[in-house]
Design a protein around this motif. Structure first.
Motif, PDB file in Angstrom:
ATOM      1  N   MET A   1     -74.882 -77.936  22.235  1.00 36.54           N
ATOM      2  CA  MET A   1     -75.812 -76.916  21.780  1.00 36.54           C
ATOM      3  C   MET A   1     -75.431 -75.525  22.284  1.00 36.54           C
ATOM      4  SD  MET A   1     -79.903 -77.038  22.161  1.00 36.54           S
ATOM      5  CE  MET A   1     -80.906 -76.325  20.887  1.00 36.54           C
ATOM      6  N   THR A   2     -74.935 -75.451  23.533  1.00 35.83           N
ATOM      7  CA  THR A   2     -74.528 -74.172  24.078  1.00 35.83           C
ATOM      8  C   THR A   2     -73.105 -73.854  23.669  1.00 35.83           C
ATOM      9  OG1 THR A   2     -73.745 -75.188  26.113  1.00 35.83           O
ATOM     10  CG2 THR A   2     -76.026 -74.454  26.069  1.00 35.83           C
ATOM     11  N   MET A   3     -72.787 -72.566  23.793  1.00 34.47           N
ATOM     12  CA  MET A   3     -71.454 -72.117  23.436  1.00 34.47           C
ATOM     13  C   MET A   3     -70.729 -71.688  24.698  1.00 34.47           C
ATOM     14  SD  MET A   3     -71.616 -72.431  20.152  1.00 34.47           S
ATOM     15  CE  MET A   3     -70.176 -71.541  19.586  1.00 34.47           C
ATOM     16  N   ARG A   4     -69.459 -71.910  24.735  1.00 31.53           N
ATOM     17  CA  ARG A   4     -68.654 -71.533  25.886  1.00 31.53           C
ATOM     18  C   ARG A   4     -68.067 -70.137  25.706  1.00 31.53           C
ATOM     19  NH1 ARG A   4     -69.619 -74.022  30.542  1.00 31.53           N
ATOM     20  NH2 ARG A   4     -68.870 -76.150  30.632  1.00 31.53           N
ATOM     21  N   LEU A   5     -67.955 -69.412  26.808  1.00 31.11           N
ATOM     22  CA  LEU A   5     -67.296 -68.119  26.775  1.00 31.11           C
ATOM     23  C   LEU A   5     -65.822 -68.321  26.459  1.00 31.11           C
ATOM     24  CD1 LEU A   5     -67.359 -65.072  27.359  1.00 31.11           C
ATOM     25  CD2 LEU A   5     -66.855 -65.629  29.745  1.00 31.11           C
ATOM     26  N   LYS A   6     -65.322 -67.554  25.516  1.00 29.95           N
ATOM     27  CA  LYS A   6     -63.928 -67.696  25.117  1.00 29.95           C
ATOM     28  C   LYS A   6     -63.184 -66.369  25.258  1.00 29.95           C
ATOM     29  CE  LYS A   6     -64.833 -71.416  21.836  1.00 29.95           C
ATOM     30  NZ  LYS A   6     -64.708 -71.876  20.457  1.00 29.95           N
ATOM     31  N   LYS A   7     -61.866 -66.489  25.426  1.00 30.95           N
ATOM     32  CA  LYS A   7     -60.986 -65.343  25.423  1.00 30.95           C
ATOM     33  C   LYS A   7     -61.134 -64.472  26.648  1.00 30.95           C
ATOM     34  CE  LYS A   7     -58.905 -66.668  22.092  1.00 30.95           C
ATOM     35  NZ  LYS A   7     -57.573 -67.115  22.427  1.00 30.95           N
ATOM     36  N   THR A   8     -61.334 -65.036  27.823  1.00 23.14           N
ATOM     37  CA  THR A   8     -61.382 -64.243  29.038  1.00 23.14           C
ATOM     38  C   THR A   8     -60.554 -64.920  30.108  1.00 23.14           C
ATOM     39  OG1 THR A   8     -63.393 -65.370  29.759  1.00 23.14           O
ATOM     40  CG2 THR A   8     -63.688 -63.347  28.545  1.00 23.14           C
ATOM     41  N   GLY A   9     -59.436 -64.307  30.470  1.00 25.77           N
ATOM     42  CA  GLY A   9     -58.627 -64.774  31.584  1.00 25.77           C
ATOM     43  C   GLY A   9     -58.086 -66.173  31.398  1.00 25.77           C
ATOM     44  N   LEU A  10     -57.990 -66.910  32.527  1.00 26.25           N
ATOM     45  CA  LEU A  10     -57.429 -68.251  32.531  1.00 26.25           C
ATOM     46  C   LEU A  10     -58.245 -69.183  31.659  1.00 26.25           C
ATOM     47  CD1 LEU A  10     -55.459 -70.357  33.562  1.00 26.25           C
ATOM     48  CD2 LEU A  10     -56.933 -70.649  35.578  1.00 26.25           C
ATOM     49  N   ARG A  11     -59.575 -69.050  31.753  1.00 24.71           N
ATOM     50  CA  ARG A  11     -60.436 -69.917  30.946  1.00 24.71           C
ATOM     51  C   ARG A  11     -60.126 -69.722  29.473  1.00 24.71           C
ATOM     52  NH1 ARG A  11     -66.620 -69.436  32.163  1.00 24.71           N
ATOM     53  NH2 ARG A  11     -66.015 -67.250  32.053  1.00 24.71           N
ATOM     54  N   ALA A  12     -59.868 -68.458  29.067  1.00 25.43           N
ATOM     55  CA  ALA A  12     -59.533 -68.195  27.673  1.00 25.43           C
ATOM     56  C   ALA A  12     -58.243 -68.893  27.283  1.00 25.43           C
ATOM     57  CB  ALA A  12     -59.396 -66.681  27.450  1.00 25.43           C
ATOM     58  N   SER A  13     -57.261 -68.857  28.170  1.00 26.06           N
ATOM     59  CA  SER A  13     -55.978 -69.485  27.862  1.00 26.06           C
ATOM     60  C   SER A  13     -56.126 -70.983  27.668  1.00 26.06           C
ATOM     61  CB  SER A  13     -54.993 -69.202  28.995  1.00 26.06           C
ATOM     62  OG  SER A  13     -54.777 -67.816  29.132  1.00 26.06           O
ATOM     63  N   LEU A  14     -56.889 -71.608  28.563  1.00 26.00           N
ATOM     64  CA  LEU A  14     -57.079 -73.055  28.466  1.00 26.00           C
ATOM     65  C   LEU A  14     -57.838 -73.424  27.205  1.00 26.00           C
ATOM     66  CD1 LEU A  14     -57.974 -73.827  32.191  1.00 26.00           C
ATOM     67  CD2 LEU A  14     -55.813 -74.286  31.009  1.00 26.00           C
ATOM     68  N   PRO A 269     -67.139 -60.117  30.464  1.00 23.41           N
ATOM     69  CA  PRO A 269     -66.298 -58.935  30.222  1.00 23.41           C
ATOM     70  C   PRO A 269     -67.104 -57.673  29.933  1.00 23.41           C
ATOM     71  CG  PRO A 269     -65.430 -60.841  29.060  1.00 23.41           C
ATOM     72  CD  PRO A 269     -66.768 -61.250  29.613  1.00 23.41           C
ATOM     73  N   ASP A 270     -66.635 -56.553  30.471  1.00 20.02           N
ATOM     74  CA  ASP A 270     -67.309 -55.274  30.255  1.00 20.02           C
ATOM     75  C   ASP A 270     -67.480 -54.983  28.769  1.00 20.02           C
ATOM     76  OD1 ASP A 270     -67.233 -55.049  32.975  1.00 20.02           O
ATOM     77  OD2 ASP A 270     -65.925 -53.282  33.040  1.00 20.02           O
ATOM     78  N   ALA A 271     -66.466 -55.309  27.986  1.00 19.92           N
ATOM     79  CA  ALA A 271     -66.521 -55.006  26.554  1.00 19.92           C
ATOM     80  C   ALA A 271     -67.666 -55.739  25.871  1.00 19.92           C
ATOM     81  CB  ALA A 271     -65.193 -55.375  25.893  1.00 19.92           C
ATOM     82  N   ALA A 272     -67.903 -57.001  26.279  1.00 18.12           N
ATOM     83  CA  ALA A 272     -68.993 -57.768  25.682  1.00 18.12           C
ATOM     84  C   ALA A 272     -70.345 -57.154  26.051  1.00 18.12           C
ATOM     85  CB  ALA A 272     -68.930 -59.220  26.138  1.00 18.12           C
ATOM     86  N   PRO A 313     -71.436 -54.157  36.012  1.00 15.03           N
ATOM     87  CA  PRO A 313     -70.724 -52.876  36.054  1.00 15.03           C
ATOM     88  C   PRO A 313     -70.789 -52.066  34.763  1.00 15.03           C
ATOM     89  CG  PRO A 313     -69.416 -54.587  37.094  1.00 15.03           C
ATOM     90  CD  PRO A 313     -70.614 -55.278  36.498  1.00 15.03           C
ATOM     91  N   ALA A 314     -70.818 -52.753  33.619  1.00 11.02           N
ATOM     92  CA  ALA A 314     -70.807 -52.018  32.351  1.00 11.02           C
ATOM     93  C   ALA A 314     -72.204 -51.706  31.832  1.00 11.02           C
ATOM     94  CB  ALA A 314     -70.049 -52.821  31.296  1.00 11.02           C
ATOM     95  N   ALA A 315     -73.244 -52.321  32.398  1.00 13.77           N
ATOM     96  CA  ALA A 315     -74.570 -52.239  31.802  1.00 13.77           C
ATOM     97  C   ALA A 315     -75.220 -50.870  31.954  1.00 13.77           C
ATOM     98  CB  ALA A 315     -75.475 -53.324  32.394  1.00 13.77           C
TER      99      ALA A 315
END
Length: 331
Positions: A1-14, A269-272, A313-315
């Motif tokens: 049901m939940t979504m995983r964060l994608k495209k950030t650092g090592l987790r994104a690569s995996l 991520p700051d961009a998100a 930091p970005a908020a």
């Protein structure tokens, strides 16, 4: 049901490698960050608010997708965020304060918890059948009282109201039911009081007010003062529900609100973060079409909200860019 964060650092690569293996390289034609958003009960305004946020952000973003889902309350949301089963959550100021410091229901300090933005004050609402003799929360002793699910804001703050008026745990028949179960219980005569913490004019409560003769209980100034003393600064604020908000509600109801925050982990991520804030606040007309609860996100409300944890930091920068002043975090 939940979504995983994608495209950030090592987790994104995996995750990217796993996606290539499962779906083929074409699936990565366009990178996209996917965020699961843990909210509130499905009949609550917190859930509808999150839907409004997700709708306007998703419509305007080719590289960010937010998927809101209902939950049992802020304690569960906190657990989901700690375990990365959600990447955005709704949190109350008081519970976030405790989580950040590892107090109360939280066994360890969640020092990575970060504030994205305050969105509205969710109101403590206590509703009884019109024929019930009880006129104040203190007169619910011995009654069948719906408290919301364990871990919900209602289960916390309503018990504080009752305690302030001399009604302790065990002095009443506590029913830790969902909002849907509580509405059915009051409507069918199986529950003496429905209690909840949600935005004014919630559809589930509107429906109850049109299908059953009910009334709202007010919280006295003395009780509010006592409850404020049970919580950290800024965790609760006095609020009036104007007469006519609900069918049969002829008088103003004095209660208090619990500031609701969108929160995330420090590694979002700051961009998100920037996209969520700027795209949502820049499309408020569209958000109002989804649900009018977003009207609670005023510049005055944001400027007066005391952050219970550090800002992401970005908020604060993104809020300032949109013309919203913020208070600094203080330990």
């Amino acid at each position: 049901m939940t979504m995983r964060l994608k495209k950030t650092g090592l987790r994104a690569s995996l995750l990217g490698l796993a996606t290539v293996a499962a779906l083929g390289g074409a699936a990565l034609a366009q990178d996209r960050t996917e965020l699961g958003f843990a909210t509130s009960s499905s009949g609550g305004t917190g859930y509808m608010y999150a839907v409004a946020v997700a709708t306007v952000v998703n419509e305007d973003s080719p590289d960010l997708k937010i998927t809101p889902f209902p939950s049992a309350g802020v304690v569960e949301n906190d657990r989901l965020l700690r375990g990365d089963e959600a990447q955005l959550i709704l949190h109350t100021g008081g519970q976030a304060y405790s989580s950040y410091r590892g107090e109360g229901k939280y066994p360890s300090a969640f020092t990575d918890l970060r504030a994205i933005m305050p969105i509205y004050a969710s109101l403590v609402q206590m509703i009884v059948p019109k024929e019930l003799e009880s006129k104040t929360p203190g007169e619910l002793k011995g009654k069948r009282v719906g408290l919301g699910e364990p871990g919900s804001s209602a289960n916390t703050y309503v018990r504080q109201v009752l305690k302030a008026e001399g009604v302790n745990d065990g002095d009443y028949d506590a029913r830790p039911n969902s909002l849907t179960e509580q509405v059915a219980g009051v409507r069918d005569g199986n529950l003496d009081a429905l209690t909840t913490v949600m935005g004014s004019g919630a559809p589930a409560l509107q429906d109850l007010a049109t299908s059953r003769n009910v009334r709202w209980l007010s919280v006295s100034p003395e009780t509010l003062t006592a409850v404020m003393g049970m919580n950290p600064p800024g965790a609760v604020v006095p609020v009036t529900i104007p007469a006519g908000t609900y069918a049969q509600q002829d008088d103003n109801v004095q209660t208090f609100g619990v500031p609701i925050w969108i929160m995330a982990r420090a590694d979002l991520p700051d961009a998100a973060v920037t996209q969520i804030i700027t795209r949502f606040l820049g499309n408020m007309d569209r958000a109002r079409e989804v649900h009018p609860i977003v009207n609670g996100t005023t510049k005055d409300f944001v400027a007066g909200a005391t952050p219970p944890v550090q800002w992401h930091p970005a908020a604060a920068a993104a809020l300032s860019e949109m013309g919203y002043s913020t208070l600094p975090f203080s330990q």
